[in-house]
Structure formats: C-alpha cells, structure tokens
Design a protein around this motif. Structure first.
Motif, PDB file in Angstrom:
ATOM      1  N   LEU A 177       0.824  -1.201   0.000  1.00 37.96           N
ATOM      2  CA  LEU A 177       0.000   0.000   0.000  1.00 37.96           C
ATOM      3  C   LEU A 177       0.864   1.259   0.000  1.00 37.96           C
ATOM      4  CD1 LEU A 177      -2.749  -1.048   2.578  1.00 37.96           C
ATOM      5  CD2 LEU A 177      -2.999  -0.840   0.099  1.00 37.96           C
ATOM      6  N   ILE A 178       1.950   1.224   0.757  1.00 43.04           N
ATOM      7  CA  ILE A 178       2.862   2.369   0.786  1.00 43.04           C
ATOM      8  C   ILE A 178       3.436   2.622  -0.610  1.00 43.04           C
ATOM      9  CG2 ILE A 178       5.097   3.159   1.657  1.00 43.04           C
ATOM     10  CD1 ILE A 178       4.440   1.812   4.316  1.00 43.04           C
ATOM     11  N   ALA A 179       3.795   1.538  -1.309  1.00 42.50           N
ATOM     12  CA  ALA A 179       4.361   1.674  -2.653  1.00 42.50           C
ATOM     13  C   ALA A 179       3.310   2.069  -3.685  1.00 42.50           C
ATOM     14  CB  ALA A 179       5.027   0.363  -3.063  1.00 42.50           C
ATOM     15  N   THR A 180       2.088   1.545  -3.559  1.00 40.89           N
ATOM     16  CA  THR A 180       1.046   1.780  -4.566  1.00 40.89           C
ATOM     17  C   THR A 180       0.440   3.163  -4.447  1.00 40.89           C
ATOM     18  OG1 THR A 180       0.511  -0.582  -4.599  1.00 40.89           O
ATOM     19  CG2 THR A 180      -1.135   0.933  -5.484  1.00 40.89           C
ATOM     20  N   TRP A 181       0.072   3.537  -3.229  1.00 41.06           N
ATOM     21  CA  TRP A 181      -0.616   4.807  -3.025  1.00 41.06           C
ATOM     22  C   TRP A 181       0.276   5.865  -2.375  1.00 41.06           C
ATOM     23  CZ3 TRP A 181      -5.650   2.224  -0.776  1.00 41.06           C
ATOM     24  CH2 TRP A 181      -6.425   1.766  -1.840  1.00 41.06           C
ATOM     25  N   HIS A 182       1.530   5.528  -2.106  1.00 38.62           N
ATOM     26  CA  HIS A 182       2.488   6.464  -1.515  1.00 38.62           C
ATOM     27  C   HIS A 182       1.978   7.038  -0.181  1.00 38.62           C
ATOM     28  CE1 HIS A 182       4.605   6.200  -5.310  1.00 38.62           C
ATOM     29  NE2 HIS A 182       3.504   6.550  -5.951  1.00 38.62           N
ATOM     30  N   VAL A 183       1.371   6.180   0.620  1.00 34.08           N
ATOM     31  CA  VAL A 183       0.919   6.607   1.948  1.00 34.08           C
ATOM     32  C   VAL A 183       2.101   6.574   2.898  1.00 34.08           C
ATOM     33  CG1 VAL A 183      -1.416   5.769   1.554  1.00 34.08           C
ATOM     34  CG2 VAL A 183       0.249   4.264   2.634  1.00 34.08           C
ATOM     35  N   SER A 184       2.047   7.386   3.937  1.00 40.59           N
ATOM     36  CA  SER A 184       3.114   7.426   4.927  1.00 40.59           C
ATOM     37  C   SER A 184       2.918   6.323   5.961  1.00 40.59           C
ATOM     38  CB  SER A 184       3.119   8.784   5.630  1.00 40.59           C
ATOM     39  OG  SER A 184       1.931   8.944   6.394  1.00 40.59           O
ATOM     40  N   HIS A 185       3.938   6.124   6.781  1.00 42.82           N
ATOM     41  CA  HIS A 185       3.807   5.160   7.879  1.00 42.82           C
ATOM     42  C   HIS A 185       2.681   5.565   8.828  1.00 42.82           C
ATOM     43  CE1 HIS A 185       8.007   3.036   7.765  1.00 42.82           C
ATOM     44  NE2 HIS A 185       7.324   2.904   6.646  1.00 42.82           N
ATOM     45  N   THR A 186       2.563   6.860   9.066  1.00 42.50           N
ATOM     46  CA  THR A 186       1.516   7.336   9.969  1.00 42.50           C
ATOM     47  C   THR A 186       0.132   7.049   9.400  1.00 42.50           C
ATOM     48  OG1 THR A 186       2.955   9.101  10.789  1.00 42.50           O
ATOM     49  CG2 THR A 186       0.579   9.352  11.162  1.00 42.50           C
ATOM     50  N   GLU A 187      -0.055   7.251   8.096  1.00 42.25           N
ATOM     51  CA  GLU A 187      -1.348   6.962   7.469  1.00 42.25           C
ATOM     52  C   GLU A 187      -1.653   5.475   7.494  1.00 42.25           C
ATOM     53  OE1 GLU A 187      -1.930  10.471   4.133  1.00 42.25           O
ATOM     54  OE2 GLU A 187      -0.466   8.875   3.729  1.00 42.25           O
ATOM     55  N   ALA A 188      -0.638   4.655   7.230  1.00 39.70           N
ATOM     56  CA  ALA A 188      -0.841   3.219   7.287  1.00 39.70           C
ATOM     57  C   ALA A 188      -1.210   2.781   8.702  1.00 39.70           C
ATOM     58  CB  ALA A 188       0.419   2.486   6.826  1.00 39.70           C
ATOM     59  N   GLY A 189      -0.533   3.367   9.688  1.00 41.63           N
ATOM     60  CA  GLY A 189      -0.878   3.060  11.063  1.00 41.63           C
ATOM     61  C   GLY A 189      -2.273   3.521  11.416  1.00 41.63           C
ATOM     62  N   LEU A 190      -2.733   4.622  10.795  1.00 42.19           N
ATOM     63  CA  LEU A 190      -4.071   5.128  11.062  1.00 42.19           C
ATOM     64  C   LEU A 190      -5.140   4.129  10.640  1.00 42.19           C
ATOM     65  CD1 LEU A 190      -5.948   7.435  11.925  1.00 42.19           C
ATOM     66  CD2 LEU A 190      -5.759   8.344   9.581  1.00 42.19           C
ATOM     67  N   ILE A 191      -4.925   3.445   9.506  1.00 42.89           N
ATOM     68  CA  ILE A 191      -5.897   2.439   9.077  1.00 42.89           C
ATOM     69  C   ILE A 191      -6.003   1.337  10.123  1.00 42.89           C
ATOM     70  CG2 ILE A 191      -6.402   0.660   7.364  1.00 42.89           C
ATOM     71  CD1 ILE A 191      -5.206   2.413   5.240  1.00 42.89           C
ATOM     72  N   GLU A 237       0.593  -4.337  -6.776  1.00 48.20           N
ATOM     73  CA  GLU A 237      -0.607  -3.541  -7.016  1.00 48.20           C
ATOM     74  C   GLU A 237      -1.855  -4.404  -7.147  1.00 48.20           C
ATOM     75  OE1 GLU A 237       2.154  -3.375  -8.734  1.00 48.20           O
ATOM     76  OE2 GLU A 237       3.014  -1.427  -8.218  1.00 48.20           O
ATOM     77  N   VAL A 238      -1.700  -5.648  -7.621  1.00 53.64           N
ATOM     78  CA  VAL A 238      -2.823  -6.575  -7.786  1.00 53.64           C
ATOM     79  C   VAL A 238      -2.935  -7.527  -6.608  1.00 53.64           C
ATOM     80  CG1 VAL A 238      -3.746  -8.454  -9.224  1.00 53.64           C
ATOM     81  CG2 VAL A 238      -2.684  -6.448 -10.300  1.00 53.64           C
ATOM     82  N   ALA A 239      -1.796  -7.945  -6.058  1.00 55.20           N
ATOM     83  CA  ALA A 239      -1.774  -8.995  -5.037  1.00 55.20           C
ATOM     84  C   ALA A 239      -2.572  -8.621  -3.796  1.00 55.20           C
ATOM     85  CB  ALA A 239      -0.330  -9.321  -4.664  1.00 55.20           C
ATOM     86  N   TRP A 240      -2.446  -7.376  -3.325  1.00 54.68           N
ATOM     87  CA  TRP A 240      -3.161  -7.021  -2.095  1.00 54.68           C
ATOM     88  C   TRP A 240      -4.667  -7.050  -2.296  1.00 54.68           C
ATOM     89  CZ3 TRP A 240      -6.469  -2.887  -1.593  1.00 54.68           C
ATOM     90  CH2 TRP A 240      -6.368  -1.842  -2.512  1.00 54.68           C
ATOM     91  N   ARG A 241      -5.129  -6.746  -3.514  1.00 51.86           N
ATOM     92  CA  ARG A 241      -6.569  -6.815  -3.791  1.00 51.86           C
ATOM     93  C   ARG A 241      -7.059  -8.270  -3.780  1.00 51.86           C
ATOM     94  NH1 ARG A 241      -8.575  -1.955  -5.463  1.00 51.86           N
ATOM     95  NH2 ARG A 241      -7.069  -0.401  -6.220  1.00 51.86           N
ATOM     96  N   ALA A 260       2.541 -15.026   0.830  1.00 51.68           N
ATOM     97  CA  ALA A 260       3.723 -15.503   0.120  1.00 51.68           C
ATOM     98  C   ALA A 260       3.365 -16.020  -1.263  1.00 51.68           C
ATOM     99  CB  ALA A 260       4.419 -16.589   0.938  1.00 51.68           C
ATOM    100  N   ALA A 261       2.243 -16.744  -1.354  1.00 54.34           N
ATOM    101  CA  ALA A 261       1.846 -17.330  -2.636  1.00 54.34           C
ATOM    102  C   ALA A 261       1.391 -16.260  -3.627  1.00 54.34           C
ATOM    103  CB  ALA A 261       0.739 -18.366  -2.410  1.00 54.34           C
ATOM    104  N   VAL A 262       0.499 -15.381  -3.198  1.00 58.68           N
ATOM    105  CA  VAL A 262      -0.080 -14.394  -4.107  1.00 58.68           C
ATOM    106  C   VAL A 262       0.950 -13.363  -4.531  1.00 58.68           C
ATOM    107  CG1 VAL A 262      -1.817 -12.571  -4.315  1.00 58.68           C
ATOM    108  CG2 VAL A 262      -2.405 -14.735  -3.200  1.00 58.68           C
ATOM    109  N   PHE A 263       1.789 -12.885  -3.590  1.00 59.19           N
ATOM    110  CA  PHE A 263       2.789 -11.885  -3.941  1.00 59.19           C
ATOM    111  C   PHE A 263       3.933 -12.472  -4.777  1.00 59.19           C
ATOM    112  CE2 PHE A 263       0.619  -9.142  -1.095  1.00 59.19           C
ATOM    113  CZ  PHE A 263       1.053  -7.851  -1.349  1.00 59.19           C
TER     114      PHE A 263
END
Length: 427
Positions: free
Chosen positions: A40-54, A168-172, A159-162
């Motif tokens: 998510l950080i790589a795809t949407w360029h969110v910060s660590h703080t934003e990721a922690g917020l989720i 960008e697709v694997a997390w979905r 591990a399998a999906v990634f």
C-alpha cells in the motif's frame, strides 16, 4: 493435552469447531492488512503514519463492534449474533479489495472492525456457556489458538499471491479471499444450538439498558479493571503484529519469503502458547498464569527488537516471542466470562475485551510517528513493554475465578431438547 476434548459431548465439540473456525477466519481477514502495508505504501504512496491510522481505526471500530455485538448476544442469543457478525466482517473485507484510494480503504477497514469485534464477543460467550467449567480454560485457550491458524493462512496466502502477482494486484486478491468466512454462517445455523438462560434481558427493555447494564454498581469494578486489562493486552499485541512485517522487511532487509519464515516461527509459537496457556489456566489458576506470560512478553519483545542480534538469533527468539504473546489473549475469554452474570455476560465480555482497542488503537499510530525520530524496532519495543505492564497492574486488581460455574438454565453438556433451544427461537 486432548483428553478434555475426548470427554466433551457432541454439542460441545460442534460449538468448539464453530468458534474455532470463526476466530481463524477472523484472523485471516485481519492479519492480511499488516502483511500488505508495504504494498500500500508503494502503490498509493501513503506514509507510515497513514498506514498506522488504518490499523488504528480498525481497532477502534472493532471495540465498538465488540461492545454492541456482546449486547446483541445478550438480547437475541449467542448463535444468532455470531452469524450476523461473521457475515458482516466477511463482506467488509471483500469490499476492501475494490477500494480505489486511501479514504475508501479506511472506510472499508472501519466497517470490517465492527464485525471483527462482535464475532469474538458472541463466540467467546457461546463457548464459555456450552463447555463444562473444569475444561473452560483449556477449551477457550484452544479456540484462541485459531488466531494462529488464520494468521498462518494469511502469511501463506501472502507468500503465494505476492510471488505470482504484482504488489498492485496482489493485495486486492488477498482482500477478496476474505469473503470465505461467510460460508461458516451455514454451519453455525445448522449445527449449533442456543444455550438456554434464565436471566436473558427482556426484548421489550431498551437496548441501551442492556448496553450500559455493565456499569451498574455490582459490576462496575469488573468492567473498569477488565477494560484496563484489555487495553494492555491489545496494546502490546498490536504494537508487535501491526508493524512486525514492515520491521522485518524495512529494517532487516528480508525478502517476502524470508519474512514469511520468520513470521511462521512466531505463528507456530503463538499456537503452542494458546494451548499451553489454556492448560495452565485450569491447573494453576487465572492470575498466576497470566502474570507469567506478561512478564515473559516484556523481556522477550525488548530482546527481539532492541538488542543488536543477528538474523539467526532473531529466528530463534521468534518462538518465545510468539509463545508468551499468546498467553494473555488466550486467557481473556475465560477470565472475562467469569466476571459477569448471564444477563450481562455478553455485553461485559464484549466491552472488556474490545474497549481496550479504543485506546490501544493509538499504539500502531504512535509507533509509526515515533519511527520518524527513532528506529522502528525501538518504537515497537517501548510501546509493547508499557502495554504489558498495564496487564500486570490490572491482574493485581482482579479476583481468582478458576472453577466458577456460569449461570445457565441447564448444563450445556447434555444433548437434550429440554435444555437447549433452537437458535431461531425467541429468548
């Protein structure tokens, strides 16, 4: 280790597997997020703080959902509440797969939290009331071990999906798989009876009377101290698990497969810790068992993320880290169920277990913030050690409840139509 299971009646066994499966699938859905944070950080360029917020928002809504779900279990029955909450979090996780930006994902994860918290409350009370008292700690400890099964399933899928899809697709894809728990509703509906209760709240009474009944003078102390216990337990656990995959990858430089190996050791240890803790709860008592596991957590987590050790030593330390971190959540269902009478048991258990999440929700966000000025490992270690110290404080204020009989209308170990009511009946 399994003699207690052999002694169980068929209704106890079916209920055990329904609750075990629900918690495992719950973990599968929830733990996927911590694994996809780097994507998510790589795809949407969110910060660590934003990721922690989720992660924090999900924990906060799960706290509210646990309280509401527990009250719902008191009003309409344990089984019916379990079905509703399982279906809710499965659909919310599936919806997260189709989000298009940070804000949409935040909303989807918030909705997931409501069902996640409610499912645990309904399932924990159902299992506690069905199982006989001398096996309550062992059974609920084993049910909690299902978290390791679901967590392990999430890591294997990660591990399998990634390995075959782009990030960008694997997390979905991972979130879409979260629809699987919906199938459990069919098993629960067909195979699990509703335990009869003498003191079920009247359906004509206001819902808020049930929701706030745990703050009456006779249960207020249990509610306040139990909430403190939940705060420390969840604060420590989520300080570790939310950021551990990112720590292993970002600060230790491990690949996806190597990260999965390290997490695999912790997950196996978590499973073992839950099972052993359940045994000790019934042998040594609730307070002594939890105190031992809390002290172990403080020592091991500091060594794991703060000492200058190599990756090989980290792999070895992963087992005691997972083992000790399991003992506290494995004990909470047993301990909280034994603090409340039947009419408020679901509400009380849901509140104590989940209320800590409202405040503990700041821990993942705080770690993300602190990592801007200190190392991520140091931030994890400091937060987790403080949280587990709160568990020890709450434990000193709680009574020993080993062997307590819960007030149900009839022993739940007999398969008799006069003692169990169909889940569709009005209470």
């Amino acid at each position: 280790m399994i003699d207690w299971y052999r002694e169980c009646a068929p209704v106890e066994r079916r209920t055990f597997w329904a609750c075990f499966g629900g918690w495992a699938l719950d973990a599968l859905d929830v733990q996927m997020f911590s694994l996809v944070i780097p994507a998510l950080i790589a795809t949407w360029h969110v910060s660590h703080t934003e990721a922690g917020l989720i992660g924090s928002v999900t924990l906060a809504t799960s706290a509210i959902g646990g309280w509401l779900g527990g009250a719902l279990a008191d009003r309409v029955g344990r089984v019916r509440a379990l079905q509703v909450t399982v279906l809710w979090f499965a659909l919310a996780t599936f919806a997260a797969a189709f989000t298009q930006d940070f804000s949409q994902l935040l909303v989807a994860k918030a909705l997931q939290g409501f069902g996640f918290g409610g499912e645990w409350a309904a399932g924990a009370v159902l299992m506690a009331e069905i199982i006989r008292p001398e096996h309550r700690g062992k059974a609920l400890g084993a049910v909690q071990s299902a978290w390791a099964v679901g967590w392990g399933g999430a890591v294997l899928l990660y591990a399998a999906v990634f390995s075959v899809a782009t990030p960008e697709v694997a997390w979905r894809v991972l979130f879409a798989i979260g629809l699987l728990p919906a199938a459990l509703v069919l098993y629960v509906r067909r195979g699990i009876p509703e335990p009869a209760r003498r003191d079920a709240p009247s359906e004509r009474a206001p819902f808020f009377a049930t929701l706030f009944g745990i703050f009456r003078p006779e249960t207020l102390r249990a509610t306040l101290v139990g909430g403190l216990f939940g705060l420390g337990a969840h604060g420590g656990y989520y300080s570790i698990t939310t950021w551990l995959p990112t720590y292993l990858k970002a600060e230790r430089g491990l690949s996806v497969l190597a990260t999965g190996s390290y997490l695999g050791v912790i997950i196996v240890a978590f499973f073992c810790g839950c099972v052993i803790a359940g045994q000790l709860l019934d042998r040594l008592g609730r307070r002594l068992t939890v105190a031992g596991f809390a002290l172990g957590c403080i020592l091991v987590v500091i060594a794991y993320v703060m000492l200058p050790i190599g990756n090989g030593a980290m792999l070895l330390l992963g087992f005691p880290l997972g083992f000790f971190s399991a003992g506290i959540p494995a004990s909470m269902a047993t301990l909280f169920n034994e603090l409340y009478p039947g009419g408020t048991r679901g509400t009380g258990v849901g509140f104590c277990y989940n209320f800590g999440r409202i405040l503990s929700a700041v821990f993942p966000t705080l770690i993300g913030y602190l990592s801007g000025s200190i190392s991520l490992g140091t931030a994890i270690g400091l937060d987790a050690a403080f949280a587990y110290a709160l568990v020890l404080l709450a434990l000193a204020l709680l009574p020993e409840t080993r062997g307590k009989t819960l007030g149900t209308a009839a022993p739940a170990v007999e398969e008799d139509a006069t003692e169990l009511v169909p889940h569709g009946s009005r209470l």
